[in-house]
Design a protein around this motif. Structure first.
Motif, PDB file in Angstrom:
ATOM      1  N   SER A 289      -6.668   0.798   8.137  1.00 60.87           N
ATOM      2  CA  SER A 289      -6.020   1.690   7.167  1.00 60.87           C
ATOM      3  C   SER A 289      -5.896   1.024   5.802  1.00 60.87           C
ATOM      4  CB  SER A 289      -4.632   2.103   7.677  1.00 60.87           C
ATOM      5  OG  SER A 289      -4.737   2.794   8.903  1.00 60.87           O
ATOM      6  N   THR A 290      -5.588  -0.273   5.780  1.00 62.22           N
ATOM      7  CA  THR A 290      -5.525  -1.002   4.506  1.00 62.22           C
ATOM      8  C   THR A 290      -6.874  -0.993   3.816  1.00 62.22           C
ATOM      9  OG1 THR A 290      -3.810  -2.433   5.443  1.00 62.22           O
ATOM     10  CG2 THR A 290      -4.913  -3.214   3.458  1.00 62.22           C
ATOM     11  N   LEU A 291      -7.945  -1.134   4.591  1.00 61.81           N
ATOM     12  CA  LEU A 291      -9.300  -1.101   4.039  1.00 61.81           C
ATOM     13  C   LEU A 291      -9.570   0.222   3.329  1.00 61.81           C
ATOM     14  CD1 LEU A 291     -12.260  -1.976   3.739  1.00 61.81           C
ATOM     15  CD2 LEU A 291     -12.635  -1.268   6.096  1.00 61.81           C
ATOM     16  N   ILE A 292      -9.226   1.331   3.968  1.00 59.97           N
ATOM     17  CA  ILE A 292      -9.487   2.643   3.354  1.00 59.97           C
ATOM     18  C   ILE A 292      -8.599   2.851   2.136  1.00 59.97           C
ATOM     19  CG2 ILE A 292      -9.360   5.134   3.737  1.00 59.97           C
ATOM     20  CD1 ILE A 292     -10.257   4.689   6.566  1.00 59.97           C
ATOM     21  N   ASN A 293      -7.340   2.456   2.211  1.00 60.02           N
ATOM     22  CA  ASN A 293      -6.451   2.592   1.048  1.00 60.02           C
ATOM     23  C   ASN A 293      -6.986   1.824  -0.152  1.00 60.02           C
ATOM     24  OD1 ASN A 293      -4.609   4.268   2.306  1.00 60.02           O
ATOM     25  ND2 ASN A 293      -3.208   2.626   2.869  1.00 60.02           N
ATOM     26  N   THR A 294      -7.489   0.609   0.071  1.00 59.71           N
ATOM     27  CA  THR A 294      -8.026  -0.194  -1.029  1.00 59.71           C
ATOM     28  C   THR A 294      -9.308   0.431  -1.578  1.00 59.71           C
ATOM     29  OG1 THR A 294      -7.100  -2.171   0.012  1.00 59.71           O
ATOM     30  CG2 THR A 294      -8.731  -2.520  -1.706  1.00 59.71           C
ATOM     31  N   LEU A 295     -10.127   0.975  -0.701  1.00 54.43           N
ATOM     32  CA  LEU A 295     -11.371   1.625  -1.152  1.00 54.43           C
ATOM     33  C   LEU A 295     -11.082   2.796  -2.092  1.00 54.43           C
ATOM     34  CD1 LEU A 295     -13.754   1.835   1.963  1.00 54.43           C
ATOM     35  CD2 LEU A 295     -14.221   0.691  -0.203  1.00 54.43           C
ATOM     36  N   ILE A 296     -10.164   3.672  -1.690  1.00 58.67           N
ATOM     37  CA  ILE A 296      -9.938   4.886  -2.473  1.00 58.67           C
ATOM     38  C   ILE A 296      -8.926   4.664  -3.594  1.00 58.67           C
ATOM     39  CG2 ILE A 296     -10.518   6.309  -0.485  1.00 58.67           C
ATOM     40  CD1 ILE A 296      -7.585   6.881  -0.070  1.00 58.67           C
ATOM     41  N   GLY A 297      -8.231   3.512  -3.588  1.00 56.50           N
ATOM     42  CA  GLY A 297      -7.329   3.188  -4.681  1.00 56.50           C
ATOM     43  C   GLY A 297      -5.990   3.879  -4.641  1.00 56.50           C
ATOM     44  N   GLU A 298      -5.520   4.285  -3.456  1.00 56.47           N
ATOM     45  CA  GLU A 298      -4.196   4.894  -3.338  1.00 56.47           C
ATOM     46  C   GLU A 298      -3.658   4.660  -1.931  1.00 56.47           C
ATOM     47  OE1 GLU A 298      -3.939   9.264  -2.504  1.00 56.47           O
ATOM     48  OE2 GLU A 298      -5.931   9.277  -3.425  1.00 56.47           O
ATOM     49  N   GLU A 299      -2.336   4.796  -1.777  1.00 59.22           N
ATOM     50  CA  GLU A 299      -1.711   4.611  -0.467  1.00 59.22           C
ATOM     51  C   GLU A 299      -1.804   5.908   0.322  1.00 59.22           C
ATOM     52  OE1 GLU A 299      -0.403   1.788   0.915  1.00 59.22           O
ATOM     53  OE2 GLU A 299      -1.330   0.827  -0.830  1.00 59.22           O
ATOM     54  N   ARG A 300      -3.017   6.243   0.674  1.00 60.35           N
ATOM     55  CA  ARG A 300      -3.248   7.510   1.387  1.00 60.35           C
ATOM     56  C   ARG A 300      -2.846   7.433   2.852  1.00 60.35           C
ATOM     57  NH1 ARG A 300      -3.506  11.069   4.152  1.00 60.35           N
ATOM     58  NH2 ARG A 300      -4.860  12.891   4.231  1.00 60.35           N
ATOM     59  N   LEU A 301      -3.011   6.264   3.473  1.00 58.38           N
ATOM     60  CA  LEU A 301      -2.756   6.091   4.899  1.00 58.38           C
ATOM     61  C   LEU A 301      -1.585   5.149   5.116  1.00 58.38           C
ATOM     62  CD1 LEU A 301      -6.477   5.686   5.943  1.00 58.38           C
ATOM     63  CD2 LEU A 301      -5.084   7.725   6.269  1.00 58.38           C
ATOM     64  N   LEU A 302      -0.862   5.388   6.169  1.00 60.01           N
ATOM     65  CA  LEU A 302       0.306   4.585   6.495  1.00 60.01           C
ATOM     66  C   LEU A 302      -0.127   3.210   6.986  1.00 60.01           C
ATOM     67  CD1 LEU A 302       3.357   5.186   6.489  1.00 60.01           C
ATOM     68  CD2 LEU A 302       3.173   5.674   8.929  1.00 60.01           C
ATOM     69  N   THR A 303       0.433   2.152   6.392  1.00 57.49           N
ATOM     70  CA  THR A 303       0.100   0.785   6.788  1.00 57.49           C
ATOM     71  C   THR A 303       1.390  -0.013   6.982  1.00 57.49           C
ATOM     72  OG1 THR A 303      -0.048   0.028   4.487  1.00 57.49           O
ATOM     73  CG2 THR A 303      -2.076   0.817   5.513  1.00 57.49           C
ATOM     74  N   GLY A 304       1.269  -1.183   7.580  1.00 56.42           N
ATOM     75  CA  GLY A 304       2.415  -2.045   7.783  1.00 56.42           C
ATOM     76  C   GLY A 304       2.100  -3.140   8.771  1.00 56.42           C
ATOM     77  N   PRO A 305       3.031  -4.054   8.990  1.00 60.13           N
ATOM     78  CA  PRO A 305       2.785  -5.170   9.904  1.00 60.13           C
ATOM     79  C   PRO A 305       2.772  -4.754  11.369  1.00 60.13           C
ATOM     80  CG  PRO A 305       5.046  -5.225   9.103  1.00 60.13           C
ATOM     81  CD  PRO A 305       4.345  -4.140   8.342  1.00 60.13           C
ATOM     82  N   GLU A 306       3.305  -3.558  11.681  1.00 64.32           N
ATOM     83  CA  GLU A 306       3.348  -3.125  13.074  1.00 64.32           C
ATOM     84  C   GLU A 306       1.936  -2.765  13.563  1.00 64.32           C
ATOM     85  OE1 GLU A 306       7.005  -1.548  10.847  1.00 64.32           O
ATOM     86  OE2 GLU A 306       4.836  -1.499  10.581  1.00 64.32           O
ATOM     87  N   ALA A 307       1.617  -3.182  14.779  1.00 63.62           N
ATOM     88  CA  ALA A 307       0.319  -2.829  15.362  1.00 63.62           C
ATOM     89  C   ALA A 307       0.366  -1.401  15.899  1.00 63.62           C
ATOM     90  CB  ALA A 307      -0.036  -3.801  16.485  1.00 63.62           C
ATOM     91  N   GLY A 308      -0.749  -0.686  15.776  1.00 67.24           N
ATOM     92  CA  GLY A 308      -0.847   0.644  16.355  1.00 67.24           C
ATOM     93  C   GLY A 308      -0.156   1.733  15.566  1.00 67.24           C
ATOM     94  N   ILE A 309      -0.077   1.591  14.234  1.00 64.44           N
ATOM     95  CA  ILE A 309       0.572   2.628  13.415  1.00 64.44           C
ATOM     96  C   ILE A 309      -0.246   3.917  13.445  1.00 64.44           C
ATOM     97  CG2 ILE A 309       1.150   3.277  11.048  1.00 64.44           C
ATOM     98  CD1 ILE A 309       2.083   0.464  10.555  1.00 64.44           C
ATOM     99  N   THR A 310      -1.560   3.805  13.241  1.00 61.52           N
ATOM    100  CA  THR A 310      -2.419   4.988  13.194  1.00 61.52           C
ATOM    101  C   THR A 310      -2.597   5.549  14.597  1.00 61.52           C
ATOM    102  OG1 THR A 310      -3.603   4.073  11.296  1.00 61.52           O
ATOM    103  CG2 THR A 310      -4.661   5.877  12.474  1.00 61.52           C
ATOM    104  N   ARG A 311      -2.449   6.857  14.721  1.00 67.89           N
ATOM    105  CA  ARG A 311      -2.644   7.520  16.012  1.00 67.89           C
ATOM    106  C   ARG A 311      -3.743   8.576  15.929  1.00 67.89           C
ATOM    107  NH1 ARG A 311       3.754   8.195  17.696  1.00 67.89           N
ATOM    108  NH2 ARG A 311       3.952   6.196  18.783  1.00 67.89           N
ATOM    109  N   ASP A 312      -3.664   9.460  14.949  1.00 71.92           N
ATOM    110  CA  ASP A 312      -4.714  10.456  14.746  1.00 71.92           C
ATOM    111  C   ASP A 312      -5.893   9.829  14.018  1.00 71.92           C
ATOM    112  OD1 ASP A 312      -3.830  13.279  15.557  1.00 71.92           O
ATOM    113  OD2 ASP A 312      -2.075  12.544  14.474  1.00 71.92           O
TER     114      ASP A 312
END
Length: 469
Positions: free
Chosen positions: A212-235
């Protein structure tokens, strides 16, 4: 231009169920567990004659900003700002909760047109909850059952009244990539690679690898939820983007753990969504943690992508944490060739999703691999190469009879698929097929993508006929 409708409300009131009904497909995860949805998801929707874009959101919770729930709430508030109409949903069975009143005030302050929806009204006990919804001050509640489809006509009228620009739009084209490849006419001239065609790219890997951090950096905005917790993304979340004028659709996916560790139903659903994203993607970026690369699960994920026939690219993330980078890069590329021999020439790129280092090289590698994945080899040059290859290294003799190789033709692209006509397909050793595949790669520059070779034999017109005396 389609207008946007955001569905918001507390956790577990049925937002994703309504989202799936409006979209017409079960693409958002639905479970009885509260808080299943975390990222906001945008998709084209249809409600009778209305066409619009619908946004599924995380459940609104009263939490501090640094927490996971607080970051989820920030994503939902962004969806409210983007939307033209807000569908505020409550659970009619449970009635109006204190959080419903808090968040109704948040929506009211935004000044957006609001449609109040009382869901789960398929039981008699919900009537009191519908009447109680009037107390929120958001207008007349629309009683629906998202699961059973009740009240959709009334919901359509309420949305149309709230969005004066409502109109019909063209339906979204169906996602067309599958693992079966694309049939081609072997006798037709191969077309030039279309650099204007949109590309679907899925990002996969283990949990907490930095997808998710990779995609956020690519598009230049905080589009996806990120954080130190593992398994944040589900969909699996699709994000529209453009790189150097090329339209790209990025798919963020849930992290894939070892199968033995996946016990909960919700995680199984998330992994199923990831597998679906891989099958519908064209290029799949496999994200490895450079600080602990080539875990057994990394290899299994890469092997899955190759077996599905997608165009794979390996990236080593968290490169900014590596000290002796030159030595580590040489070691990782050697391991890539040795541990993934089924695809020779697989592109491997070191990146840092946090700082953005190497992302341009990653995209160049992804589009170069996509071009190879679409490559077509004319039948004439292909058979001239086959004659030279079989002359240099003839097929072996099996049971005292030499195998005969007659001709080869390409019948599919995406990935390249070839049919080899030979005398006894069942007796052809796999080692000889690998020899031909490696020759195809070197002679026609088909490195870094799967190659499929199907063995066939021509029919004998005299087979089955008894000899006449």
């Amino acid at each position: 231009m389609a207008f946007k409708v955001a569905i918001i409300g507390r956790p577990n009131v049925g937002k994703s169920t309504l989202f799936n009904r409006l979209v017409g497909r079960r693409i958002a995860l639905v479970d009885d567990t509260p808080g299943v949805t975390r990222d906001r998801r945008l998709h084209a929707a249809r409600l009778q004659d209305l066409r619009f874009d619908v946004i599924d959101t995380a459940g609104l919770e009263d939490a501090a900003a640094p927490t996971l729930e607080g970051r989820m709430r920030a994503q939902t508030e962004t969806a409210i700002d983007e939307a033209d109409v807000v569908v505020f949903m409550i659970d009619a069975r449970a009635g109006v909760a204190p959080d419903d009143r808090t968040f109704a005030e948040v929506v009211r302050r935004r000044g957006k047109p609001v449609v109040l929806v009382a869901n789960k009204t398929d039981v008699r006990a919900a009537e009191a909850g519908v009447l109680e919804a009037w107390s929120l001050g958001l207008g007349e509640p629309v009683a629906i059952s998202a699961e059973h489809g009740h009240g959709m006509a009334e919901l359509r009228d309420a949305i149309a009244a709230a969005a004066p620009q409502a109109g019909e739009e063209d339906e979204e084209p169906r996602e067309g990539a599958t693992g079966e490849g694309e049939d081609i006419d072997p006798d037709a001239e191969p077309p030039a690679y279309d650099t204007t065609r949109p590309v679907r790219i899925a990002v996969v890997g283990r949990p907490n690898a930095g997808k998710s951090t990779l995609i956020n950096t690519l598009i230049g905005e905080e589009r996806l939820l990120t954080g130190p917790e593992a398994g944040i993304t589900r969909d699996s979340i699709a994000v529209e983007w453009s790189w150097r004028g090329r339209a790209v659709r990025l798919f963020d996916t849930a992290g894939m753990r070892r199968k033995a560790r996946v016990q909960e139903k919700l995680e199984k659903l998330s992994v199923g969504e990831t597998l679906r994203a891989v099958r519908f993607a064209e290029v799949v970026i496999v994200v490895l943690d450079a600080t602990m690369p080539f875990d057994k699960q990394d290899l299994q994920i890469a092997d899955l992508v190759i077996r599905e026939g997608r165009a794979p690219v390996i990236v080593f993330n968290k490169w900014d944490l590596i000290e002796d980078r030159e030595r580590m890069l040489a070691e990782l590329r050697e391991k890539t060739e040795r541990l993934l021999p089924q695809v020779r020439g697989l592109k491997a790129v070191p990146i840092s999703a946090e700082t953005g280092r190497g992302l341009d090289r990653m995209m160049e590698a992804a589009l170069a691999t996509h071009e190879v994945w679409n490559r077509r080899v004319p039948t004439g040059p292909l058979n001239r190469w086959l004659a030279a290859a079989t002359a240099q290294h003839p097929p072996p003799a099996v049971a005292g009879r030499r195998l005969k190789v007659k001709y080869m033709t390409q019948v599919k692209t995406r990935p390249p698929g070839f049919v080899l006509s030979c005398s006894r397909p069942e007796a052809m050793p796999q080692s000889y097929v690998r020899y031909l595949v490696n020759g195809l790669r070197e002679s026609f520059d088909i490195f870094g993508v799967p190659i499929r070779v199907t063995l066939r034999t021509s029919e004998n017109p005299y087979a089955g006929r008894a000899k006449k005396r």
